[in-house]
Write a protein that holds these residues in place. Structure first.
Motif, PDB file in Angstrom:
ATOM      1  N   GLY A  28      -9.259  -6.956   2.998  1.00  0.00           N
ATOM      2  CA  GLY A  28     -10.328  -8.285   2.066  1.00  0.00           C
ATOM      3  C   GLY A  28     -10.612  -8.378   0.682  1.00  0.00           C
ATOM      4  N   GLN A  29      -9.514  -7.949  -0.365  1.00  0.00           N
ATOM      5  CA  GLN A  29      -9.591  -8.401  -1.132  1.00  0.00           C
ATOM      6  C   GLN A  29      -7.925  -8.823  -2.226  1.00  0.00           C
ATOM      7  N   SER A  30      -8.426  -9.645  -3.001  1.00  0.00           N
ATOM      8  CA  SER A  30      -7.486 -10.436  -3.843  1.00  0.00           C
ATOM      9  C   SER A  30      -6.756  -9.603  -5.336  1.00  0.00           C
ATOM     10  N   GLU A  31      -7.692  -8.986  -5.675  1.00  0.00           N
ATOM     11  CA  GLU A  31      -7.157  -8.057  -6.833  1.00  0.00           C
ATOM     12  C   GLU A  31      -6.362  -7.949  -6.916  1.00  0.00           C
ATOM     13  N   ARG A  32      -5.512  -6.789  -6.289  1.00  0.00           N
ATOM     14  CA  ARG A  32      -4.581  -5.931  -6.233  1.00  0.00           C
ATOM     15  C   ARG A  32      -3.551  -6.334  -5.698  1.00  0.00           C
ATOM     16  N   VAL A  33      -2.548  -6.309  -5.612  1.00  0.00           N
ATOM     17  CA  VAL A  33      -0.619  -6.495  -5.171  1.00  0.00           C
ATOM     18  C   VAL A  33      -0.573  -5.626  -4.628  1.00  0.00           C
ATOM     19  N   GLN A  34      -0.583  -4.084  -5.305  1.00  0.00           N
ATOM     20  CA  GLN A  34      -0.589  -2.992  -5.011  1.00  0.00           C
ATOM     21  C   GLN A  34      -1.520  -1.273  -5.452  1.00  0.00           C
ATOM     22  N   ILE A  35      -1.535  -1.258  -4.622  1.00  0.00           N
ATOM     23  CA  ILE A  35      -2.197   0.372  -4.957  1.00  0.00           C
ATOM     24  C   ILE A  35      -2.229   1.181  -3.674  1.00  0.00           C
ATOM     25  N   SER A  36      -3.134   2.573  -4.419  1.00  0.00           N
ATOM     26  CA  SER A  36      -1.516   4.030  -3.365  1.00  0.00           C
ATOM     27  C   SER A  36      -3.396   4.189  -2.893  1.00  0.00           C
ATOM     28  N   VAL A  37      -3.329   5.293  -1.659  1.00  0.00           N
ATOM     29  CA  VAL A  37      -3.913   5.444  -1.173  1.00  0.00           C
ATOM     30  C   VAL A  37      -3.683   7.095  -0.657  1.00  0.00           C
ATOM     31  N   SER A  38      -4.705   8.407  -1.777  1.00  0.00           N
ATOM     32  CA  SER A  38      -4.426   9.162  -1.003  1.00  0.00           C
ATOM     33  C   SER A  38      -4.408  10.478  -1.552  1.00  0.00           C
ATOM     34  N   PRO A  39      -5.095  11.624  -0.549  1.00  0.00           N
ATOM     35  CA  PRO A  39      -5.930  12.210  -1.493  1.00  0.00           C
ATOM     36  C   PRO A  39      -5.548  12.922  -1.852  1.00  0.00           C
ATOM     37  N   MET A  40      -5.812  13.525  -3.156  1.00  0.00           N
ATOM     38  CA  MET A  40      -5.157  14.255  -3.807  1.00  0.00           C
ATOM     39  C   MET A  40      -6.245  15.474  -4.954  1.00  0.00           C
ATOM     40  N   ASP A  41      -5.336  16.255  -4.573  1.00  0.00           N
ATOM     41  CA  ASP A  41      -5.875  17.184  -5.571  1.00  0.00           C
ATOM     42  C   ASP A  41      -5.215  17.824  -6.437  1.00  0.00           C
ATOM     43  N   TRP A  42      -6.135  16.916  -7.739  1.00  0.00           N
ATOM     44  CA  TRP A  42      -4.648  17.123  -8.579  1.00  0.00           C
ATOM     45  C   TRP A  42      -3.964  18.123  -9.628  1.00  0.00           C
ATOM     46  N   SER A  43      -5.259  19.027  -9.517  1.00  0.00           N
ATOM     47  CA  SER A  43      -5.034  20.413 -10.361  1.00  0.00           C
ATOM     48  C   SER A  43      -3.986  21.352  -9.653  1.00  0.00           C
ATOM     49  N   ARG A  44      -3.748  20.565  -8.365  1.00  0.00           N
ATOM     50  CA  ARG A  44      -2.370  21.508  -7.730  1.00  0.00           C
ATOM     51  C   ARG A  44      -1.313  20.957  -8.187  1.00  0.00           C
ATOM     52  N   PHE A  45      -1.580  19.521  -7.952  1.00  0.00           N
ATOM     53  CA  PHE A  45      -0.131  18.993  -8.025  1.00  0.00           C
ATOM     54  C   PHE A  45       0.311  18.740  -9.152  1.00  0.00           C
ATOM     55  N   LEU A  46      -0.829  18.793 -10.163  1.00  0.00           N
ATOM     56  CA  LEU A  46       0.543  18.762 -11.837  1.00  0.00           C
ATOM     57  C   LEU A  46       0.636  20.440 -11.980  1.00  0.00           C
ATOM     58  N   GLN A  47       0.693  21.055 -11.304  1.00  0.00           N
ATOM     59  CA  GLN A  47       0.960  22.692 -11.850  1.00  0.00           C
ATOM     60  C   GLN A  47       2.296  22.766 -11.702  1.00  0.00           C
ATOM     61  N   GLN A  48       3.214  21.622 -10.585  1.00  0.00           N
ATOM     62  CA  GLN A  48       4.999  21.890 -10.516  1.00  0.00           C
ATOM     63  C   GLN A  48       5.495  20.548 -11.642  1.00  0.00           C
ATOM     64  N   PHE A  49       4.523  20.412 -12.455  1.00  0.00           N
ATOM     65  CA  PHE A  49       5.062  19.692 -13.843  1.00  0.00           C
ATOM     66  C   PHE A  49       4.819  21.106 -15.268  1.00  0.00           C
ATOM     67  N   ILE A  85       0.824  -1.533   0.163  1.00  0.00           N
ATOM     68  CA  ILE A  85      -0.028   0.379  -0.105  1.00  0.00           C
ATOM     69  C   ILE A  85       1.159   1.415  -0.219  1.00  0.00           C
ATOM     70  N   ASN A  86       0.674   2.013  -0.882  1.00  0.00           N
ATOM     71  CA  ASN A  86       1.349   3.078  -1.129  1.00  0.00           C
ATOM     72  C   ASN A  86       0.887   4.385  -0.446  1.00  0.00           C
ATOM     73  N   TRP A  87       0.619   4.593   0.503  1.00  0.00           N
ATOM     74  CA  TRP A  87       0.078   5.636   1.675  1.00  0.00           C
ATOM     75  C   TRP A  87       0.593   6.839   1.277  1.00  0.00           C
ATOM     76  N   GLY A  88      -0.108   7.933   1.382  1.00  0.00           N
ATOM     77  CA  GLY A  88      -0.010   8.946   1.264  1.00  0.00           C
ATOM     78  C   GLY A  88       0.693   9.839   2.563  1.00  0.00           C
ATOM     79  N   ALA A  89       0.533  11.442   3.109  1.00  0.00           N
ATOM     80  CA  ALA A  89       1.034  11.609   4.090  1.00  0.00           C
ATOM     81  C   ALA A  89      -0.900  11.049   5.624  1.00  0.00           C
ATOM     82  N   TRP A  90      -0.019  11.754   6.577  1.00  0.00           N
ATOM     83  CA  TRP A  90      -1.351  11.287   7.173  1.00  0.00           C
ATOM     84  C   TRP A  90      -1.691  11.766   8.510  1.00  0.00           C
TER      85      TRP A  90
END
Length: 448
Positions: A292-313, A248-253
């Motif tokens: 409780g699932q077996s569909e994914r081996v790796q998954i990320s959980v993070s609340p993102m505001d993509w419009s802001r995040f993408l401004q750095q690129f 699990i690729n967590w964001g900031a807690w």
């Protein structure tokens, strides 16, 4: 190979800190494929070749239901590395209070804090048995003794949550091997010790707590991104062996742990980049569902505001292209218009004031307190502040400044001259550029 996987986390961070030097990551090409990548025009930064087929990386929104439940037994034992930390102890309390776990092994390198002791007492009052072990997960001898103690005094071990980790942030120019080893040891050697010492056991789950830093890189956290990139590959490695694995690729807690230890203005800066914090209750629900699932081996959980995040690129990275649809919006920065209208001899002064005000803004001080001759690396700029300043320069002047430049022995005046040279007279006299902004999208994401 799994041993090479940290290079991918490191490479993603190099791309952020040294964008002018970076080319990309290419896995397993033959000579012809490598030459083709060198000449490729599609801007792909992460490519892998398998049996002559070219594969590229994409993050996509997950379809995993969020209503699942992990399977725990009151007759089994469960181990949490980093279990005496702020995050580990809260998940331990959830397992006991909400999921009926009666036997836990919590390990960490340090003695429990007063807060952790209170939670331990709270769990034991409910009838849970909690074995607290001080051990270094990266030390194989200590881990052998820990498993011997579990076998001697606890019910059969049925699951592991590997949540151990440390930070030692700094841009690459400030890093050294010792700082990399410090951060990588609990993640890499720790995961491998857990794997080799339990691979013959009948485990129900083996969960690795990774970070979103390994997926997208993180300026100032090359060691952390590299360490977690290993965990990502490690989860797929175990899965290929037919062993239970979830990364699990967590964001900031929120409210506790590494995120809470930051100053408030640092957390505000993360939000300014579009990276919001994870609420413990929602994060626990996500963990429960993912276990409780077996569909994914790796998954990320993070609340993102993509419009802001993408401004750095300068442009949307191909990795994130599936997550947002962009529309071009004309945006003319005030400072650029001011430079275009100013005579040549006035531009250096305008840029110097602009940079001094920008640094003062991120430092939250009066610009008059800054000496334009003082080296930037003595002003108190940390990596998050440097990213904020870099993003502002990119958005308002349409040029990319490597993060490393902001950590050099260079003053505001010389830095302004460097920017003036990079801008060039042709660019200043050109018509305003068009930038892209994403549609507003702020929600807690589960990304596959």
């Amino acid at each position: 190979a799994i041993a090479q996987s940290p290079i991918w986390g490191l490479g993603k961070t190099i791309a952020l800190e040294y964008p002018d030097l970076w080319g990309g990551l290419v896995d397993n090409p033959d000579i012809a494929e490598l030459l083709a990548e060198i000449g490729a025009q599609d801007k792909e930064g992460q490519v892998a070749y398998r049996d002559g087929q070219r594969h590229v990386a994409r993050m996509v929104k997950s379809t995993v239901p969020v209503s699942g439940k992990a399977s725990f037994s009151s007759e089994a034992s469960y181990l949490i590395t980093g279990g005496l930390g702020a995050l580990g102890i809260r998940f331990a309390r959830w397992m006991v209070a909400d999921r009926g776990v009666r036997n836990l092994v919590l390990m960490g390198r340090s003695a429990p804090s007063d807060e952790v002791r209170e939670i331990l007492a709270e769990m034991e009052k409910t009838g849970a048995r909690v074995l607290v072990m001080n051990a270094d997960v990266s030390d194989q001898a200590q881990m052998i003794r820990l498993f011997q103690e579990i076998d001697a005094s606890m019910p059969p071990l049925k699951g592991i949550i590997h949540a151990a980790g440390v930070l030692d942030d700094g841009v690459l120019a400030q890093q050294n091997i010792a700082r990399f080893e410090k951060v990588m040891a609990p993640k890499i050697a720790g995961a491998w010790n857990l794997h080799t010492l339990t691979r013959e056991r009948d485990l129900d789950f083996f969960v690795c707590f990774s970070s979103i830093a390994s997926l997208m890189g993180s300026a100032g956290q090359a060691n952390y991104a590299a360490a977690n990139a290993f965990l990502d590959t490690f989860a797929h490695f175990r899965h290929a062996l037919g062993l239970p694995a979830l990364g699990i690729n967590w964001g900031a807690w929120a409210d506790f742990g590494l995120a809470a230890e930051m100053a408030t203005q640092k957390r505000d800066r993360l939000a300014g980049f579009g990276i919001n914090i994870i609420d413990i209750d929602k994060g626990t629900l996500r963990l429960d569902a993912l276990m409780g699932q077996s569909e994914r081996v790796q998954i990320s959980v993070s609340p993102m505001d993509w419009s802001r995040f993408l401004q750095q690129f300068p442009t949307v990275p191909p990795l994130l292209s599936e997550l947002t649809q962009l529309s071009p919006v004309a945006k003319i920065a005030h400072i650029k218009s001011q430079l275009e209208q100013a005579p040549e001899e006035a531009r250096e002064g305008i840029l110097t004031d602009y940079i001094r005000n920008g640094i003062a803004n991120v430092l939250k001080i009066n610009p008059d307190q800054l000496d334009v001759q003082q080296p930037l690396n003595t002003m108190g700029l940390d990596s998050l502040m440097a990213i904020e300043l870099k993003n502002r320069i990119r958005m308002e002047l349409d040029i990319d400044i490597p993060i490393a430049t902001l950590m050099e022995d260079i003053g505001i005046l010389d830095f302004s001259r460097k920017i003036k040279t990079q801008l060039g007279e042709t660019q200043l006299d050109a018509s305003p550029s068009v930038t892209s902004t994403a549609r507003p999208d702020s929600e807690e994401e589960m990304l596959a």
